[in-house]
Design a protein around this motif. Sequence first.
Motif, PDB file in Angstrom:
ATOM      1  N   GLY A   1     144.024  55.183  65.801  1.00 24.44           N
ATOM      2  CA  GLY A   1     143.311  55.357  67.070  1.00 24.44           C
ATOM      3  C   GLY A   1     142.100  56.262  66.909  1.00 24.44           C
ATOM      4  N   GLY A   2     141.215  56.132  67.893  1.00 25.86           N
ATOM      5  CA  GLY A   2     139.924  56.770  67.812  1.00 25.86           C
ATOM      6  C   GLY A   2     139.954  58.291  67.890  1.00 25.86           C
ATOM      7  N   VAL A   3     140.895  58.861  68.647  1.00 22.84           N
ATOM      8  CA  VAL A   3     140.892  60.317  68.819  1.00 22.84           C
ATOM      9  C   VAL A   3     141.257  60.997  67.496  1.00 22.84           C
ATOM     10  CG1 VAL A   3     141.907  62.235  70.104  1.00 22.84           C
ATOM     11  CG2 VAL A   3     141.436  60.074  71.255  1.00 22.84           C
TER      12      VAL A   3
ATOM     13  N   GLU B   1     140.833  59.801  64.627  1.00 17.28           N
ATOM     14  CA  GLU B   1     139.692  59.544  63.743  1.00 17.28           C
ATOM     15  C   GLU B   1     138.613  60.613  63.941  1.00 17.28           C
ATOM     16  OE1 GLU B   1     139.634  56.907  61.711  1.00 17.28           O
ATOM     17  OE2 GLU B   1     137.572  57.214  61.027  1.00 17.28           O
TER      18      GLU B   1
ATOM     19  N   LYS C   1     136.175  56.232  56.055  1.00 16.19           N
ATOM     20  CA  LYS C   1     136.051  55.050  56.917  1.00 16.19           C
ATOM     21  C   LYS C   1     134.645  54.460  56.885  1.00 16.19           C
ATOM     22  CE  LYS C   1     138.758  53.759  59.377  1.00 16.19           C
ATOM     23  NZ  LYS C   1     139.217  54.370  60.627  1.00 16.19           N
TER      24      LYS C   1
ATOM     25  N   VAL D   1     139.546  44.747  63.872  1.00 19.07           N
ATOM     26  CA  VAL D   1     140.428  45.852  63.456  1.00 19.07           C
ATOM     27  C   VAL D   1     140.796  46.617  64.716  1.00 19.07           C
ATOM     28  CG1 VAL D   1     140.597  48.008  62.148  1.00 19.07           C
ATOM     29  CG2 VAL D   1     139.249  46.121  61.230  1.00 19.07           C
TER      30      VAL D   1
ATOM     31  N   ARG E   1     144.334  48.793  66.968  1.00 19.48           N
ATOM     32  CA  ARG E   1     145.776  49.007  67.138  1.00 19.48           C
ATOM     33  C   ARG E   1     146.351  47.741  67.751  1.00 19.48           C
ATOM     34  NH1 ARG E   1     146.723  51.883  71.110  1.00 19.48           N
ATOM     35  NH2 ARG E   1     144.596  52.077  71.857  1.00 19.48           N
TER      36      ARG E   1
ATOM     37  N   LYS F   1     143.693  45.373  73.482  1.00 20.47           N
ATOM     38  CA  LYS F   1     142.768  44.982  72.394  1.00 20.47           C
ATOM     39  C   LYS F   1     142.746  43.465  72.239  1.00 20.47           C
ATOM     40  CE  LYS F   1     142.122  49.332  71.296  1.00 20.47           C
ATOM     41  NZ  LYS F   1     140.874  50.020  71.596  1.00 20.47           N
TER      42      LYS F   1
ATOM     43  N   GLY G   1     145.519  45.617  61.783  1.00 18.56           N
ATOM     44  CA  GLY G   1     145.896  46.796  62.555  1.00 18.56           C
ATOM     45  C   GLY G   1     146.835  47.645  61.723  1.00 18.56           C
TER      46      GLY G   1
ATOM     47  N   LEU H   1     148.043  47.158  57.960  1.00 20.99           N
ATOM     48  CA  LEU H   1     147.476  48.053  56.949  1.00 20.99           C
ATOM     49  C   LEU H   1     148.383  49.260  56.713  1.00 20.99           C
ATOM     50  CD1 LEU H   1     143.750  48.050  58.158  1.00 20.99           C
ATOM     51  CD2 LEU H   1     144.906  46.432  56.674  1.00 20.99           C
TER      52      LEU H   1
ATOM     53  N   VAL I   1     139.934  49.764  55.652  1.00 19.28           N
ATOM     54  CA  VAL I   1     139.223  49.316  56.861  1.00 19.28           C
ATOM     55  C   VAL I   1     137.725  49.228  56.560  1.00 19.28           C
ATOM     56  CG1 VAL I   1     138.577  49.949  59.227  1.00 19.28           C
ATOM     57  CG2 VAL I   1     140.945  50.227  58.482  1.00 19.28           C
TER      58      VAL I   1
ATOM     59  N   GLY J   1     134.599  51.953  72.112  1.00 21.40           N
ATOM     60  CA  GLY J   1     135.249  51.402  70.914  1.00 21.40           C
ATOM     61  C   GLY J   1     134.674  51.956  69.620  1.00 21.40           C
ATOM     62  N   LEU J   2     135.420  52.841  68.978  1.00 17.93           N
ATOM     63  CA  LEU J   2     134.920  53.373  67.705  1.00 17.93           C
ATOM     64  C   LEU J   2     134.753  52.269  66.675  1.00 17.93           C
ATOM     65  CD1 LEU J   2     136.523  56.780  66.729  1.00 17.93           C
ATOM     66  CD2 LEU J   2     134.309  56.300  67.754  1.00 17.93           C
ATOM     67  N   THR J   3     135.649  51.262  66.723  1.00 15.79           N
ATOM     68  CA  THR J   3     135.540  50.170  65.748  1.00 15.79           C
ATOM     69  C   THR J   3     134.187  49.461  65.893  1.00 15.79           C
ATOM     70  OG1 THR J   3     136.701  48.809  67.341  1.00 15.79           O
ATOM     71  CG2 THR J   3     137.998  49.670  65.516  1.00 15.79           C
TER      72      THR J   3
ATOM     73  N   GLU K   1     131.685  51.707  64.198  1.00 14.74           N
ATOM     74  CA  GLU K   1     131.888  51.648  62.734  1.00 14.74           C
ATOM     75  C   GLU K   1     131.256  50.392  62.148  1.00 14.74           C
ATOM     76  OE1 GLU K   1     136.167  54.001  63.121  1.00 14.74           O
ATOM     77  OE2 GLU K   1     136.149  51.859  62.681  1.00 14.74           O
TER      78      GLU K   1
HETATM   79  N1  UDP Z   1     141.985  52.120  62.816  1.00 10.13           N
HETATM   80  C1  UDP Z   1     142.404  52.437  61.548  1.00 10.13           C
HETATM   81  N2  UDP Z   1     143.334  51.680  60.949  1.00 10.13           N
HETATM   82  C2  UDP Z   1     143.855  50.592  61.551  1.00 10.13           C
HETATM   83  C3  UDP Z   1     143.421  50.246  62.860  1.00 10.13           C
HETATM   84  C4  UDP Z   1     142.476  51.054  63.473  1.00 10.13           C
HETATM   85  O1  UDP Z   1     141.934  53.418  60.963  1.00 10.13           O
HETATM   86  O2  UDP Z   1     144.702  49.937  60.956  1.00 10.13           O
HETATM   87  C5  UDP Z   1     140.958  52.976  63.417  1.00 10.13           C
HETATM   88  C6  UDP Z   1     139.635  52.292  63.645  1.00 10.13           C
HETATM   89  O3  UDP Z   1     138.914  52.148  62.445  1.00 10.13           O
HETATM   90  C7  UDP Z   1     139.001  53.254  64.647  1.00 10.13           C
HETATM   91  C8  UDP Z   1     140.207  53.713  65.459  1.00 10.13           C
HETATM   92  O4  UDP Z   1     141.366  53.430  64.681  1.00 10.13           O
HETATM   93  O5  UDP Z   1     138.450  54.361  63.975  1.00 10.13           O
HETATM   94  C9  UDP Z   1     140.306  52.979  66.775  1.00 10.13           C
HETATM   95  O6  UDP Z   1     139.432  53.554  67.673  1.00 10.13           O
HETATM   96  P1  UDP Z   1     138.894  52.804  68.941  1.00 10.13           P
HETATM   97  O7  UDP Z   1     138.052  53.767  69.698  1.00 10.13           O
HETATM   98  O8  UDP Z   1     138.239  51.532  68.534  1.00 10.13           O
HETATM   99  O9  UDP Z   1     140.201  52.398  69.763  1.00 10.13           O
HETATM  100  P2  UDP Z   1     141.495  53.252  70.225  1.00 10.13           P
HETATM  101  O10 UDP Z   1     142.562  52.881  69.262  1.00 10.13           O
HETATM  102  O11 UDP Z   1     141.148  54.693  70.208  1.00 10.13           O
HETATM  103  O12 UDP Z   1     141.789  52.708  71.588  1.00 10.13           O
END
Ligand code: UDP
Length: 481
Positions: A55-57, A59, A219, A283, A285, A290, A317, A356, A368, A388-390, A393
């Motif tokens: 998840g993004g936080v 990260e 990442k 990519v 969760r 999603k 995921g 993953l 990723v 969306g951090l993805t 990225e």
């Molecule tokens: N992510 C990851 N591995 C995974 C799936 C997701 O590291 O198998 C990371 C992704 O690269 C991103 C974060 O989880 O950095 C997801 O952040 P996003 O803001 O897109 O969504 P959130 O999960 O916070 O709702």
Amino acid sequence: MAALEEVRVGAKTLDRLQSILSPDAFGEALKAAAAMRERLFQRVVWNVNSTAAGGGVAEMLQSLLGYTRGLGVDSRWLVVQGNDPFFRVTKRLHHALHGEPGDGSPLGPDEHEIYEQTLGSAALELRRLARPGDFVLLHDPQTAGLAPALAQTGVHVIWRCHIGSEDPSPEARRGWAFLEPYLKTVPDFVFSREAYVPEFADHGKSTIITPSIDPLSAKNQDLPADDIAAILVHTGLVEGPVPDGGSCSFLRDDGTPGRVSRQVDVVRSGRAPAADTPLVVQVSRWDPLKDMAGVMDGFARLVTAHPELEGELVLAGPDVRSVADDPEGIMVFNDVVERWRALPAAVRDRVHLASLPMDDVQENAIIVNALQRHATVVVQKSLREGFGLTVTEAMWKGRPVVASALGGILDQIEDGVSGVLIADPSDPNQLAEALCAVLQDPERAEAIGACAHERVRERFLGVGHLVHYAQLLQQIDTEGR
Ligand code: UDP
């Protein structure tokens, strides 16, 4: 078991960013850093959230804490150790703030009791750790209930919320009504977008800070094409010979060398995609919002309507056993597998469901990274999205992103310029059409990717985030709030 667990984060220096930022942006970051170091001398900045990975936080905390620690600021990261009932309630709240009913369970007195039970023990530990003058940043609904225990302690509490919805739907109101009593004593809030500020926090003391990425983290760091191939072939995501000189080594965020040794667990019926097969990748969760199943549906329509078009889909995921605060992961993953089984064989062979490995967060990150860089198109077909951090990225990696026109994504992508937006994310045909347009026009895709990269450099890198935090802390101290 402790109610809070500390995540250790190594220090990173800002100097590493000099080659990436404009001289002005780098100068501003250095100024903010110096001010922050002075302001926080002998004070601790505690960050509390509910998962160390996925998840993004998580990260962002990895990267921001690294840089602040590199400045000599004592910043720490604590993770609330919840049980299943607690995470069921907090996931319900997560959906509610997005304006969704989630599993439709109530948010009444029993849920308050479950919520307070976990946070009560965590609050006792936090009170023992934090001293007057310290800052405590509580992240998201999972930690809001810690705030009352910190009132009148001389600790400055900030609650940061990364989710929200534009319209005050009954669900969103229900979610906020649950949280509001815990947040009464909190003097400062941070939201990702103006539109997410709830009424009770709309008092002039809510700050907007846009989520960001670290361009040098595992990442997002640059990867040579041969290493991308080596990592994807080694993990089993792609088939093919490993080019001479291709290596699975990478640089961990603390500067030490790492190596991809694990493989990815992939549900597939055919072979892994060949190295030169165009890949459509999402990519995320395994979360209903999603909409991994919807991506599969859109892709199925694309291949049915355009059988001549080359391309395969990878939905990737985290291994569902590994994300502590997300009880829905297994359910969503199983549902996607079931729908995948029901696809016509010719489509099914072109869809790969990747879990993953999460045992080593940095190894997960580099996988990723390689997958996003290898993708021909990156999708983020969320039904709701705080920010969306993805998306950021993939944009940083110069990929054309096809994403839902909603929430924070509207701030991230300018449609047709730095990405492609789907007006109605619930319509799989719109995804199919957008994918078709991008796959059929590589030149346009490349131009979009180049604009996307520049947009991220200008707006969404972590240094900007640091500068905003420095300004907020200064404001809090000078106004004596
Ligand atoms: N992510 C990851 N591995 C995974 C799936 C997701 O590291 O198998 C990371 C992704 O690269 C991103 C974060 O989880 O950095 C997801 O952040 P996003 O803001 O897109 O969504 P959130 O999960 O916070 O709702």
